[in-house]
Write a protein that holds these residues in place. Sequence first.
Motif, PDB file in Angstrom:
ATOM      1  N   ALA A  85       1.046  -1.144   0.103  1.00 49.73           N
ATOM      2  CA  ALA A  85       0.119   0.136  -0.181  1.00 49.73           C
ATOM      3  C   ALA A  85       0.934   1.340  -0.255  1.00 49.73           C
ATOM      4  O   ALA A  85       0.387   2.371  -0.376  1.00 49.73           O
ATOM      5  CB  ALA A  85      -0.920  -0.091   1.143  1.00 49.73           C
TER       6      ALA A  85
ATOM      7  N   SER B 128      -8.268  12.279  -0.148  1.00 46.94           N
ATOM      8  CA  SER B 128      -8.726  13.423   0.321  1.00 46.94           C
ATOM      9  C   SER B 128      -8.882  14.590  -0.911  1.00 46.94           C
ATOM     10  O   SER B 128      -7.499  15.086  -1.143  1.00 46.94           O
ATOM     11  CB  SER B 128      -7.728  14.000   1.417  1.00 46.94           C
ATOM     12  OG  SER B 128      -8.149  15.187   1.918  1.00 46.94           O
TER      13      SER B 128
ATOM     14  N   HIS C 245       3.783   8.948   4.428  1.00 43.34           N
ATOM     15  CA  HIS C 245       3.639   9.045   6.057  1.00 43.34           C
ATOM     16  C   HIS C 245       4.702   8.804   6.990  1.00 43.34           C
ATOM     17  O   HIS C 245       4.712   9.011   8.031  1.00 43.34           O
ATOM     18  CB  HIS C 245       2.409   8.458   6.400  1.00 43.34           C
ATOM     19  CG  HIS C 245       1.048   8.917   5.847  1.00 43.34           C
ATOM     20  ND1 HIS C 245       0.442   9.947   6.360  1.00 43.34           N
ATOM     21  CD2 HIS C 245       0.305   8.343   4.572  1.00 43.34           C
ATOM     22  CE1 HIS C 245      -0.485  10.178   5.659  1.00 43.34           C
ATOM     23  NE2 HIS C 245      -0.647   9.386   4.655  1.00 43.34           N
TER      24      HIS C 245
ATOM     25  N   THR D  43      -5.759  16.874  -2.850  1.00 39.33           N
ATOM     26  CA  THR D  43      -4.359  16.625  -2.025  1.00 39.33           C
ATOM     27  C   THR D  43      -3.739  15.594  -2.617  1.00 39.33           C
ATOM     28  O   THR D  43      -4.256  14.679  -3.514  1.00 39.33           O
ATOM     29  CB  THR D  43      -4.389  16.423  -0.509  1.00 39.33           C
ATOM     30  OG1 THR D  43      -4.874  15.301  -0.239  1.00 39.33           O
ATOM     31  CG2 THR D  43      -5.671  17.210  -0.030  1.00 39.33           C
TER      32      THR D  43
ATOM     33  N   ARG E  35     -10.873  12.361  14.827  1.00 38.37           N
ATOM     34  CA  ARG E  35     -11.410  11.573  13.592  1.00 38.37           C
ATOM     35  C   ARG E  35     -12.221   9.949  14.284  1.00 38.37           C
ATOM     36  O   ARG E  35     -11.291   9.527  14.996  1.00 38.37           O
ATOM     37  CB  ARG E  35     -10.355  11.125  12.384  1.00 38.37           C
ATOM     38  CG  ARG E  35      -9.866  12.286  11.979  1.00 38.37           C
ATOM     39  CD  ARG E  35     -10.637  12.826  11.069  1.00 38.37           C
ATOM     40  NE  ARG E  35      -9.975  13.559   9.993  1.00 38.37           N
ATOM     41  CZ  ARG E  35      -9.962  14.932  10.308  1.00 38.37           C
ATOM     42  NH1 ARG E  35     -10.436  15.559  11.301  1.00 38.37           N
ATOM     43  NH2 ARG E  35      -9.086  15.821   9.512  1.00 38.37           N
TER      44      ARG E  35
HETATM   45  C1  HEC Z   1       1.449  10.087  -1.976  1.00 34.82           C
HETATM   46  C2  HEC Z   1       1.639  10.396  -0.796  1.00 34.82           C
HETATM   47  C3  HEC Z   1       0.448   9.478   0.171  1.00 34.82           C
HETATM   48  C4  HEC Z   1       0.242   8.216   0.180  1.00 34.82           C
HETATM   49  C5  HEC Z   1       1.128   7.086  -0.605  1.00 34.82           C
HETATM   50  C6  HEC Z   1      -0.489   7.984   1.188  1.00 34.82           C
HETATM   51  N1  HEC Z   1      -0.824   9.214   1.869  1.00 34.82           N
HETATM   52 FE1  HEC Z   1      -2.380   9.489   3.427  1.00 34.82          FE
HETATM   53  N2  HEC Z   1      -2.091  11.431   3.067  1.00 34.82           N
HETATM   54  C7  HEC Z   1      -1.130  12.156   2.142  1.00 34.82           C
HETATM   55  C8  HEC Z   1      -1.465  13.531   2.186  1.00 34.82           C
HETATM   56  C9  HEC Z   1      -0.807  14.618   1.413  1.00 34.82           C
HETATM   57  C10 HEC Z   1      -2.508  13.842   3.108  1.00 34.82           C
HETATM   58  C11 HEC Z   1      -3.062  15.275   3.787  1.00 34.82           C
HETATM   59  C12 HEC Z   1      -4.376  15.178   3.060  1.00 34.82           C
HETATM   60  C13 HEC Z   1      -5.200  16.355   3.793  1.00 34.82           C
HETATM   61  O1  HEC Z   1      -4.605  17.313   4.758  1.00 34.82           O
HETATM   62  O2  HEC Z   1      -6.220  16.364   3.670  1.00 34.82           O
HETATM   63  C14 HEC Z   1      -2.694  12.587   3.588  1.00 34.82           C
HETATM   64  C15 HEC Z   1      -3.832  12.198   4.681  1.00 34.82           C
HETATM   65  C16 HEC Z   1      -4.058  10.949   5.129  1.00 34.82           C
HETATM   66  C17 HEC Z   1      -5.070  10.661   6.349  1.00 34.82           C
HETATM   67  C18 HEC Z   1      -5.880  11.731   7.148  1.00 34.82           C
HETATM   68  C19 HEC Z   1      -7.176  12.323   6.456  1.00 34.82           C
HETATM   69  C20 HEC Z   1      -7.995  13.090   7.546  1.00 34.82           C
HETATM   70  O3  HEC Z   1      -9.007  12.769   7.866  1.00 34.82           O
HETATM   71  O4  HEC Z   1      -7.262  13.838   8.269  1.00 34.82           O
HETATM   72  C21 HEC Z   1      -5.086   9.276   6.394  1.00 34.82           C
HETATM   73  C22 HEC Z   1      -5.926   8.648   7.379  1.00 34.82           C
HETATM   74  C23 HEC Z   1      -4.048   8.816   5.536  1.00 34.82           C
HETATM   75  N3  HEC Z   1      -3.709   9.736   4.695  1.00 34.82           N
HETATM   76  C24 HEC Z   1      -3.901   7.407   5.350  1.00 34.82           C
HETATM   77  C25 HEC Z   1      -2.995   6.906   4.607  1.00 34.82           C
HETATM   78  C26 HEC Z   1      -2.771   5.411   4.511  1.00 34.82           C
HETATM   79  C27 HEC Z   1      -3.716   4.206   5.129  1.00 34.82           C
HETATM   80  C28 HEC Z   1      -2.045   5.369   3.203  1.00 34.82           C
HETATM   81  C29 HEC Z   1      -1.459   3.646   2.647  1.00 34.82           C
HETATM   82  C30 HEC Z   1      -2.796   3.027   2.299  1.00 34.82           C
HETATM   83  C31 HEC Z   1      -1.687   6.545   2.666  1.00 34.82           C
HETATM   84  N4  HEC Z   1      -2.599   7.525   3.575  1.00 34.82           N
HETATM   85  C32 HEC Z   1      -0.926   6.768   1.681  1.00 34.82           C
HETATM   86  C33 HEC Z   1      -0.415  11.587   1.317  1.00 34.82           C
HETATM   87  C34 HEC Z   1      -0.209  10.078   1.114  1.00 34.82           C
END
Ligand code: HEC
Length: 148
Positions: free
Chosen positions: A65, A117, A71, A120, A104
Motif C-alpha cells: 500500500a 482527500s 507518512h 491533495t 477522527r
Molecule cells: C502520495 C503520498 C501519500 C500516500 C502514498 C499516502 N498518503 Fe495518506 N495522506 C497524504 C497527504 C498529503 C495527506 C493530507 C491530506 C489532507 O490534509 O487532506 C494524507 C492524509 C491521510 C489521512 C488523514 C485524513 C484525515 O482525515 O485527516 C489518512 C488517514 C491517511 N492519509 C492514510 C493513508 C494510508 C493508510 C495510506 C496507505 C494506504 C496513505 N495514507 C498513503 C499523502 C499520502
Amino acid sequence: MRVGHLFLFAWVVVGGMAVAWSADSEVLRPRVPIDQMETARAMTNPFTVTPEMREKGKALFEGKAFCRACHGTDGKGLGMDLDYSTFKGPLPRNFTDKMWQQARTDGELFWILKNGSPGTDMASFIPLVLTEEEAWQVLTYVRSFGGR
Ligand code: HEC
C-alpha cells in the motif's frame, strides 16, 4: 520604552498562538463532506482488533500500500526520498498527533481510504490497492501510532 517592549512581547505571543492555532485547525478540519458525515461516522470497524490484525496492517503500510512513502515508517508524515517542495497541497498527516487521532472516527478514516482527500496527494486506495478488510487492517496500524 517598557510599555513598548511589553507591547512587542504581547504581539509576538498572541501572533504565535494564532499561527499555531490556525495550523492545528487546518489539520483538524473534517475531510469528509458535511452531507456524508453522518453515514461516514456510522461506519465502524467490523473486525476485532488483535495484534495479528495490527501486524497485517503494518505489512501493508510498509509494503504494497506504500503508505510509508509519504507518512513515514514512524507515521510522522515525513516519508523517505520525498521532495516536499513538489507537494501542491497539505503535507501527509502526522499519525502521532493525538489531537488529530481524537478528532477522527474510524469511519472518517475509512472514508478517506475510499475517496482520498480530494485536492491533495492523498489518493483513494479502496478497491484498487486495498480490499475493505485490508483497509481496516491498515487503519488499525494507523491508530497504533496514536497509542491505541
Ligand atoms: C502520495 C503520498 C501519500 C500516500 C502514498 C499516502 N498518503 Fe495518506 N495522506 C497524504 C497527504 C498529503 C495527506 C493530507 C491530506 C489532507 O490534509 O487532506 C494524507 C492524509 C491521510 C489521512 C488523514 C485524513 C484525515 O482525515 O485527516 C489518512 C488517514 C491517511 N492519509 C492514510 C493513508 C494510508 C493508510 C495510506 C496507505 C494506504 C496513505 N495514507 C498513503 C499523502 C499520502
